[in-house]
Design a protein around this motif. Structure first.
Motif, mmCIF file in Angstrom:
data_model
loop_
_atom_site.group_PDB
_atom_site.id
_atom_site.type_symbol
_atom_site.label_atom_id
_atom_site.label_comp_id
_atom_site.label_asym_id
_atom_site.label_seq_id
_atom_site.Cartn_x
_atom_site.Cartn_y
_atom_site.Cartn_z
ATOM 1 N N ASP A 60 0.774 3.913 -2.916
ATOM 2 C CA ASP A 60 0.343 5.274 -2.375
ATOM 3 C C ASP A 60 2.023 6.144 -2.881
ATOM 4 O OD1 ASP A 60 -1.969 5.328 -1.203
ATOM 5 O OD2 ASP A 60 -0.326 4.616 0.371
ATOM 6 N N LYS A 61 3.161 5.957 -2.797
ATOM 7 C CA LYS A 61 4.154 6.820 -3.094
ATOM 8 C C LYS A 61 4.101 6.871 -4.791
ATOM 9 C CE LYS A 61 9.815 6.338 -3.305
ATOM 10 N NZ LYS A 61 10.252 6.317 -2.553
ATOM 11 N N GLN A 116 0.588 -1.604 -0.650
ATOM 12 C CA GLN A 116 -0.406 0.107 -0.205
ATOM 13 C C GLN A 116 0.792 1.163 0.034
ATOM 14 O OE1 GLN A 116 -3.524 0.041 -0.363
ATOM 15 N NE2 GLN A 116 -2.831 2.275 -0.808
ATOM 16 N N LYS A 117 2.001 1.247 0.767
ATOM 17 C CA LYS A 117 2.894 2.283 0.841
ATOM 18 C C LYS A 117 3.287 2.562 -0.570
ATOM 19 C CE LYS A 117 4.469 2.537 5.604
ATOM 20 N NZ LYS A 117 5.161 2.027 6.294
ATOM 21 N N LEU A 160 1.280 6.841 -6.919
ATOM 22 C CA LEU A 160 -0.037 7.753 -7.072
ATOM 23 C C LEU A 160 0.721 9.284 -6.736
ATOM 24 C CD1 LEU A 160 -2.546 5.832 -5.136
ATOM 25 C CD2 LEU A 160 -2.033 6.620 -8.030
ATOM 26 N N GLU A 161 1.470 9.896 -5.270
ATOM 27 C CA GLU A 161 2.164 10.787 -5.049
ATOM 28 C C GLU A 161 2.879 11.212 -6.171
ATOM 29 O OE1 GLU A 161 3.686 10.618 -1.619
ATOM 30 O OE2 GLU A 161 1.442 10.537 -0.496
ATOM 31 N N ASP A 165 0.769 12.011 -9.593
ATOM 32 C CA ASP A 165 0.047 13.793 -9.309
ATOM 33 C C ASP A 165 0.563 15.099 -9.307
ATOM 34 O OD1 ASP A 165 -2.486 12.264 -8.962
ATOM 35 O OD2 ASP A 165 -2.216 12.027 -6.347
#
Length: 435
Positions: free
Chosen positions: A400-401, A396-397, A403-404, A407
């Motif tokens: 998330d990384k 998950q981390k 995705l960041e 973005d």
């Protein structure tokens, strides 16, 4: 040593309390074996008994370690095939059994080529409890009827008990009580349990009546001992059992609060079976009330760990194994202590992990190995779940990384596209570059 301890899996509390009981046993056994050392014109040297006990304990811990490595669900099938072997051994013991260590009953057989003696009823107890746990866990999801359980459960139980009863009533009664307790825990219908208890009592009465009719039969020779022990417990009739109880009470009274000191027991030279059946009296004489309470406390702590292990286990078969194999150890210890202080008639039950003996220690260690194996499996399942959670968190981390970063890239790209021609024309540097 740290590396060895790290390889021990399962409930560390059970390992610890078992080790403490085993370590404590050496001094009482070393001291209380003096009467055995003088038997048959012996020299009185108890060193050999100490080394024998050390060998039994050492072998017992090897058994615990080996058994706890075996996945406990394997014992489900093993018990089914081991039960007929148990019947053969029990029948052979009734016919060819031997008497050892001053005992007055034939409960042991000699193992060929090895020369050691083996108490078959202890082996039968372990196999039978696993067998009952297997049946109750298998039938948990379907309605149980007495007709279906009669042949699959109670017939094997009563056959086993009938083969133990003629030589050892106390063990038979303990096993029967533990089977009934396990059936209750396994949610066997209460109305059927009541019927089974009634049937057991009727069969016992019938057995005693037949024994009274044939008093000279070797097969019924122990019935007189049972009735005498009950009579002696309720009256002041002089008898060998009364003598043992009186000597045990003298030993306990002599110990006081702090005891006479290690090895300073006087009654050990007068008390039969001082290193086995009545070792608790010697413990209190030498270590006082404090030593007796310490031993009782260790058993109660072990009992607490069994309760915790049974509560944590997800498998019904595992729960029943812990209850069926663990609780009887504690009840046997309490019975042994109760006999020493005359709360119960003489039974012949030893103090688990403390009394001298080979097969009794080893079968106790087999039970402990199975119980620790159950807790080991639960720890492995819990560790696997933790690993899955850690892997999920790491994944998950990472997501998330990513995705960041995506973005941030999208924002930069949007800003670049939004940098219009008018903005470029208004930039002073563009005028310079155009010249």
């Amino acid at each position: 040593m740290k590396e060895l301890i790290s390889k021990l899996k399962g409930d560390k509390g059970i390992w610890s309390f078992v080790a403490l009981l085993a370590l404590f046993s050496f001094m009482p056994v070393f001291s209380a074996s003096s009467n055995l050392a003088y038997m048959n014109h012996g020299t009185g040297n108890t060193i050999s008994f100490l080394f024998t006990h050390l060998a039994h304990i050492f072998m017992g811990f090897i058994i615990i370690y080996a058994v706890h490595k075996v996945p406990y669900h394997y014992f489900r099938g093993i018990s089914k095939f081991a039960l007929p072997i148990v019947w053969i051994l029990l029948a052979f013991t009734l016919i060819k059994g031997t008497v050892i260590a001053g005992a007055n009953a034939s409960r042991w057989i000699k193992v060929p080529f090895i020369g050691i003696t083996f108490q078959t009823s202890t082996f039968a107890f372990v196999v039978l409890m696993v067998f009952v746990a297997r049946y109750l866990s298998k039938k948990n999801d379907v309605p149980m009827t007495f007709k279906s359980s009669l042949w699959e459960l109670w017939a094997p139980v009563f056959v086993t008990l009938m083969l133990i009863l003629p030589a050892n009533f106390s063990t038979t009664a303990l096993i029967f009580a533990m089977v009934v307790m396990l059936a209750f825990v396994g949610k066997y219908p209460l109305k059927y349990i009541g019927f089974v208890i009634g049937t057991g009592v009727v069969f016992l009465m019938f057995f005693i009546l037949v024994a009274k009719s044939f008093p000279d039969s070797r097969f019924f020779s122990r019935v007189g001992t049972w009735t005498n022990r009950i009579e002696n417990f309720t009256t002041d009739k002089p008898d060998e059992d009364i003598y043992q109880i009186e000597q045990a009470k003298i030993a306990i009274a002599s110990g006081g609060v702090y005891g006479l000191g290690p090895g300073k027991s006087v009654q050990k030279n007068l008390l039969p079976q001082s290193s086995s059946d009545f070792i608790f009296a010697i413990i209190v004489e030498e270590y006082g009330l404090i030593g007796g309470l310490l031993v009782l406390g260790l058993y109660l702590l072990l009992f607490f760990r069994f309760i915790v292990a049974a509560h944590k286990t997800n498998s019904l078969f595992g729960k029943l194994l812990v209850v069926g194999l663990g609780f009887p150890m504690i009840f046997q210890a309490l019975i042994n202590m109760a006999v020493a202080v005359e709360l119960l008639p003489v039974t012949g039950q030893t103090l688990p992990l403390i009394s001298s003996g080979g097969s009794s220690i080893w079968m106790t260690c087999v039970s402990l190995g199975i119980i620790i194996g159950v807790t080991k499996k639960d720890e492995e399942i819990a560790e696997e779940l933790k690993n899955k959670e850690r892997r999920a968190d790491a994944l998950q981390k990472l997501i998330d990384k990513q995705l960041e970063e995506e973005d941030a890239f999208n924002e930069d790209y949007a800003l670049a596209n939004d940098y219009s021609i008018e903005d470029k024309a208004a930039n002073p540097m563009n005028a310079v570059l155009n010249k």
